[in-house]
Design an enzyme around this catalytic site. Structure first.
Site, PDB file in Angstrom:
ATOM      1  N   GLY A  99       1.288  -1.011  -0.040  1.00  0.00           N
ATOM      2  CA  GLY A  99       0.380  -0.195  -0.073  1.00  0.00           C
ATOM      3  C   GLY A  99       0.898   1.103   0.110  1.00  0.00           C
TER       4      GLY A  99
ATOM      5  N   SER B 194       1.845   3.036  -2.275  1.00  0.00           N
ATOM      6  CA  SER B 194       1.684   4.054  -3.405  1.00  0.00           C
ATOM      7  C   SER B 194       0.859   5.613  -3.295  1.00  0.00           C
ATOM      8  CB  SER B 194       0.995   3.498  -4.929  1.00  0.00           C
ATOM      9  OG  SER B 194      -0.228   2.538  -4.363  1.00  0.00           O
TER      10      SER B 194
ATOM     11  N   GLY C  14      -1.413   7.917   0.346  1.00  0.00           N
ATOM     12  CA  GLY C  14      -1.750   7.444   1.613  1.00  0.00           C
ATOM     13  C   GLY C  14      -0.717   7.334   2.696  1.00  0.00           C
TER      14      GLY C  14
ATOM     15  N   ASP D 192      -1.552  -7.851  -6.523  1.00  0.00           N
ATOM     16  CA  ASP D 192      -2.792  -8.166  -4.819  1.00  0.00           C
ATOM     17  C   ASP D 192      -2.334  -9.004  -4.002  1.00  0.00           C
ATOM     18  OD1 ASP D 192      -5.061  -8.261  -4.190  1.00  0.00           O
ATOM     19  OD2 ASP D 192      -6.574  -8.748  -5.735  1.00  0.00           O
TER      20      ASP D 192
ATOM     21  N   TYR E  58     -15.822  -3.067   8.031  1.00  0.00           N
ATOM     22  CA  TYR E  58     -13.959  -3.446   8.804  1.00  0.00           C
ATOM     23  C   TYR E  58     -13.751  -4.199   9.324  1.00  0.00           C
ATOM     24  CZ  TYR E  58     -10.207   0.180   8.857  1.00  0.00           C
ATOM     25  OH  TYR E  58      -8.983   1.229   9.116  1.00  0.00           O
TER      26      TYR E  58
ATOM     27  N   LYS F  99      -9.468  -5.418  11.741  1.00  0.00           N
ATOM     28  CA  LYS F  99      -8.493  -4.812  12.309  1.00  0.00           C
ATOM     29  C   LYS F  99      -8.300  -5.781  13.679  1.00  0.00           C
ATOM     30  CE  LYS F  99      -6.990  -1.412   8.917  1.00  0.00           C
ATOM     31  NZ  LYS F  99      -5.246  -1.660   8.568  1.00  0.00           N
TER      32      LYS F  99
HETATM   33  N1  LIG Z   1      -7.517   6.633   5.955  1.00  0.00           N
HETATM   34  C1  LIG Z   1      -7.691   6.396   7.350  1.00  0.00           C
HETATM   35  O1  LIG Z   1      -8.992   6.912   8.160  1.00  0.00           O
HETATM   36  C2  LIG Z   1      -7.580   5.285   8.085  1.00  0.00           C
HETATM   37  C3  LIG Z   1      -6.759   4.545   7.704  1.00  0.00           C
HETATM   38  N2  LIG Z   1      -6.030   3.093   8.050  1.00  0.00           N
HETATM   39  C4  LIG Z   1      -5.261   2.553   7.556  1.00  0.00           C
HETATM   40  O2  LIG Z   1      -4.166   2.606   7.149  1.00  0.00           O
HETATM   41  C5  LIG Z   1      -3.788   2.005   6.070  1.00  0.00           C
HETATM   42  C6  LIG Z   1      -2.796   3.092   5.273  1.00  0.00           C
HETATM   43  O3  LIG Z   1      -4.822   4.569   4.822  1.00  0.00           O
HETATM   44  P1  LIG Z   1      -4.526   5.089   3.584  1.00  0.00           P
HETATM   45  O4  LIG Z   1      -3.348   6.000   4.147  1.00  0.00           O
HETATM   46  O5  LIG Z   1      -6.214   5.591   3.672  1.00  0.00           O
HETATM   47  O6  LIG Z   1      -4.332   4.043   2.201  1.00  0.00           O
HETATM   48  P2  LIG Z   1      -5.136   4.914   1.113  1.00  0.00           P
HETATM   49  O7  LIG Z   1      -6.887   4.146   0.981  1.00  0.00           O
HETATM   50  O8  LIG Z   1      -5.405   6.007   0.629  1.00  0.00           O
HETATM   51  O9  LIG Z   1      -4.389   3.916   0.004  1.00  0.00           O
HETATM   52  C7  LIG Z   1      -4.055   2.190   0.236  1.00  0.00           C
HETATM   53  C8  LIG Z   1      -2.983   1.777  -0.446  1.00  0.00           C
HETATM   54  O10 LIG Z   1      -3.039   0.285   0.044  1.00  0.00           O
HETATM   55  C9  LIG Z   1      -3.188  -0.203  -1.966  1.00  0.00           C
HETATM   56  N3  LIG Z   1      -4.386  -1.990  -1.744  1.00  0.00           N
HETATM   57  C10 LIG Z   1      -4.938  -1.578  -1.295  1.00  0.00           C
HETATM   58  N4  LIG Z   1      -5.458  -2.838  -1.871  1.00  0.00           N
HETATM   59  C11 LIG Z   1      -4.288  -3.691  -2.322  1.00  0.00           C
HETATM   60  C12 LIG Z   1      -4.643  -5.114  -2.532  1.00  0.00           C
HETATM   61  N5  LIG Z   1      -5.690  -5.737  -2.764  1.00  0.00           N
HETATM   62  N6  LIG Z   1      -2.933  -4.834  -2.306  1.00  0.00           N
HETATM   63  C13 LIG Z   1      -1.995  -4.551  -2.401  1.00  0.00           C
HETATM   64  N7  LIG Z   1      -2.246  -3.117  -2.707  1.00  0.00           N
HETATM   65  C14 LIG Z   1      -3.634  -3.023  -1.963  1.00  0.00           C
HETATM   66  C15 LIG Z   1      -3.974   1.352  -2.600  1.00  0.00           C
HETATM   67  O11 LIG Z   1      -2.927   0.607  -3.934  1.00  0.00           O
HETATM   68  P3  LIG Z   1      -4.037  -0.168  -4.825  1.00  0.00           P
HETATM   69  O12 LIG Z   1      -5.633   0.722  -5.188  1.00  0.00           O
HETATM   70  O13 LIG Z   1      -3.262   0.576  -6.423  1.00  0.00           O
HETATM   71  O14 LIG Z   1      -4.127  -1.165  -5.268  1.00  0.00           O
HETATM   72  C16 LIG Z   1      -2.794   1.611  -2.113  1.00  0.00           C
HETATM   73  O15 LIG Z   1      -1.948   2.203  -2.386  1.00  0.00           O
HETATM   74  C17 LIG Z   1      -4.569   0.827   5.332  1.00  0.00           C
HETATM   75  O16 LIG Z   1      -4.473  -0.178   6.116  1.00  0.00           O
HETATM   76  C18 LIG Z   1      -5.864   1.641   6.113  1.00  0.00           C
HETATM   77  O17 LIG Z   1      -6.700   0.679   6.628  1.00  0.00           O
HETATM   78  C19 LIG Z   1      -6.110   3.051   9.846  1.00  0.00           C
HETATM   79  C20 LIG Z   1      -6.683   4.439  10.160  1.00  0.00           C
HETATM   80  C21 LIG Z   1      -7.478   5.025   9.383  1.00  0.00           C
HETATM   81  C1  LIG Z   2     -11.235  11.113  26.219  1.00  0.00           C
HETATM   82  C2  LIG Z   2     -11.063   9.926  24.885  1.00  0.00           C
HETATM   83  C3  LIG Z   2     -13.132   9.561  24.065  1.00  0.00           C
HETATM   84  C4  LIG Z   2     -12.901   8.793  23.377  1.00  0.00           C
HETATM   85  C5  LIG Z   2     -14.088   8.890  22.410  1.00  0.00           C
HETATM   86  C6  LIG Z   2     -13.608   7.823  21.436  1.00  0.00           C
HETATM   87  C7  LIG Z   2     -13.831   8.463  20.264  1.00  0.00           C
HETATM   88  C8  LIG Z   2     -13.997   7.423  19.323  1.00  0.00           C
HETATM   89  C9  LIG Z   2     -13.896   8.113  17.627  1.00  0.00           C
HETATM   90  C10 LIG Z   2     -14.020   6.566  16.109  1.00  0.00           C
HETATM   91  C11 LIG Z   2     -11.670   7.675  15.498  1.00  0.00           C
HETATM   92  C12 LIG Z   2     -11.865   6.596  14.843  1.00  0.00           C
HETATM   93  C13 LIG Z   2     -10.101   6.354  14.126  1.00  0.00           C
HETATM   94  C14 LIG Z   2     -10.256   5.884  12.614  1.00  0.00           C
HETATM   95  C15 LIG Z   2     -11.164   5.715  11.663  1.00  0.00           C
HETATM   96  C16 LIG Z   2     -10.593   4.631  11.011  1.00  0.00           C
HETATM   97  O1  LIG Z   2     -10.177   3.734  10.825  1.00  0.00           O
HETATM   98  C17 LIG Z   2     -11.744   4.921   9.263  1.00  0.00           C
HETATM   99  N1  LIG Z   2     -11.671   5.908   8.898  1.00  0.00           N
HETATM  100  C18 LIG Z   2     -10.649   3.854   8.736  1.00  0.00           C
HETATM  101  O2  LIG Z   2     -10.629   4.293   6.997  1.00  0.00           O
END
Ligand SMILES: NC(=O)C1=CN([C@@H]2O[C@H](COP(=O)(O)OP(=O)(O)OC[C@H]3O[C@@H](n4cnc5c(N)ncnc54)[C@H](OP(=O)(O)O)[C@@H]3O)[C@@H](O)[C@H]2O)C=CC1
Ligand SMILES: CCCCCCCCCCCCCCCC(=O)[C@@H](N)CO
Length: 336
Positions: free
Chosen positions: A21, A23, A25, A76, A179, A183
């Site tokens: 991943g 590429s 975020g 993938d 989801y 996790k």
């Molecule tokens: N965004 C958020 O709010 C949060 C995200 N996370 C977690 O953090 C990590 C990064 O998230 P984020 O920064 O949002 O990333 P993005 O969703 O912006 O990017 C995801 C990356 O994963 C790659 N990817 C997705 N599916 C596959 C697959 N099957 N095989 C290989 N590569 C894959 C994508 O490339 P491509 O599509 O080209 O394969 C891309 O590079 C993730 O695990 C996410 O669940 C955790 C908390 C909050």
């Molecule tokens: C004083 C303490 C109070 C705590 C209150 C609890 C609040 C809950 C906040 C939920 C946050 C979720 C973040 C992760 C999001 C995520 O993983 C997705 N966006 C996936 O992409």
């Protein structure tokens, strides 16, 4: 050296780092930061154009353009055989050596109420979130832990396997049913592996007497809150309004911030890593049997968080109840 300086537990200069991943975020941001610290970086994802753009960016961020090498692999990772191929290709590219760090960042979130999200999409979430990480861990650890006879053993620095989870692995929020379980499964795998790896590390400590792995291995898991990434923009489009309300305490961070904070925690040698105060509170209330980063700090935080959550959990449930009372049943989701 003047003053107090702690040993860096996550030295990447001249070492080879793989980021799934990588590429987009957070993965892409982490790749950039590690390139600027002197690492050779391989990014893995499904879309070639984004990987190519990332490698160009990594070259511009390198600490030493002449020494460092960058590479991408299209795969993938929901397919276990693809993870095996990725690790095999990296061993060849890396002149016969295994990578030193593997950081699993691949994955995205499909929010929605449980009964509104088709079961096949929920399975896909398990595949993209849990199995991309578990498959990659399997291929990596098979590579790292294969026994080397005493005659072939040299001093190799510690290797690191890093998972990327979410604070939703600790605390339930309505609308994340497709989801959060995936996790939470990563967190359980991480805790299990962090114990299991000790057996191999024990064998490594006696490496001159027995066959043993080539290096000591450490497991880590990062638990971000919201990340302002392309994936986040997609999930916001389909996220229920109630979910947005319940997660109001979250102030999403940029991918660079999250990556920087995570890397600093890795440098301090932390195991379960959060990226901001609310995330730490969420972790601390659910710390349970996980290994601690610090006995005193984590224990005090868990007591305080458990007190706070006596109020937080009923409050979240009340908000959900009142949402239904005020708004009735949700509109059926738009056709995908
Ligand atoms: N965004 C958020 O709010 C949060 C995200 N996370 C977690 O953090 C990590 C990064 O998230 P984020 O920064 O949002 O990333 P993005 O969703 O912006 O990017 C995801 C990356 O994963 C790659 N990817 C997705 N599916 C596959 C697959 N099957 N095989 C290989 N590569 C894959 C994508 O490339 P491509 O599509 O080209 O394969 C891309 O590079 C993730 O695990 C996410 O669940 C955790 C908390 C909050
Ligand atoms: C004083 C303490 C109070 C705590 C209150 C609890 C609040 C809950 C906040 C939920 C946050 C979720 C973040 C992760 C999001 C995520 O993983 C997705 N966006 C996936 O992409």
């Amino acid at each position: 050296m003047l003053g107090f300086s702690r040993k860096n537990e996550f030295e990447v200069d001249g070492r080879t780092v793989v980021i799934t991943g990588g590429s987009d975020g957070m993965g892409r941001a982490a790749a950039g930061l590690l390139a600027s610290r002197g690492a050779h970086v391989v990014v893995v994802a499904r879309t070639e154009a984004k990987l190519q753009a990332t490698v160009t960016e990594l070259k511009s961020k390198a600490a030493n353009m002449l020494k460092q090498r960058f590479h991408y692999i299209v795969a993938d990772l929901t397919e276990a055989s693809e993870c095996e191929r990725v690790i095999a290709e990296i061993n060849v590219w890396n002149e016969g050596s295994a990578p030193d760090v593997v950081w699993c960042c691949a994955g995205f979130c499909h929010p929605g109420y449980f009964i509104d999200v088709p079961v096949n999409i929920q399975r896909q979430q398990m595949d993209t979130v849990y199995w991309t990480a578990a498959n990659m861990a399997h291929a990596t650890l098979k590579n790292w832990l294969s026994p080397v006879p005493p005659s072939g053993q040299m001093r190799t620095d510690r290797r690191h396997l890093i998972f990327t989870c979410s604070t939703l692995a600790f605390v339930p929020i309505a609308g994340y049913g497709p989801y959060s379980p995936a996790k939470a499964a990563i967190r359980s795998l991480s805790d299990t592996l962090s114990q299991e790896i000790e057996m191999y590390n024990g064998a490594y400590s006696q490496r001159h007497r027995n066959s043993a792995p080539a290096a000591d291995v450490k497991i880590h898991t990062v638990f971000p809150m919201g990340i302002l990434s392309p994936g986040f923009d997609n999930e916001q489009k389909i996220k229920p309004e109630l979910t947005k309300t319940l997660e109001e305490a979250d102030k999403p961070q940029t991918p660079e911030e999250v990556a920087q904070i995570a890397i600093s925690a890795l440098e301090r040698g932390e195991y379960l890593i959060t990226t901001m105060f609310v995330g730490n509170v969420m972790k601390s209330t659910a710390l349970g049997p996980s290994p601690r980063n610090s006995i005193v700090g984590d224990t005090l935080m868990s007591w305080l968080s458990n007190l706070a959550f006596l109020q937080v959990i009923p409050d979240l449930r009340n908000k959900a109840f009142n949402w239904g009372k005020t708004n009735g049943l949700p509109q059926p989701p738009c056709a995908e």
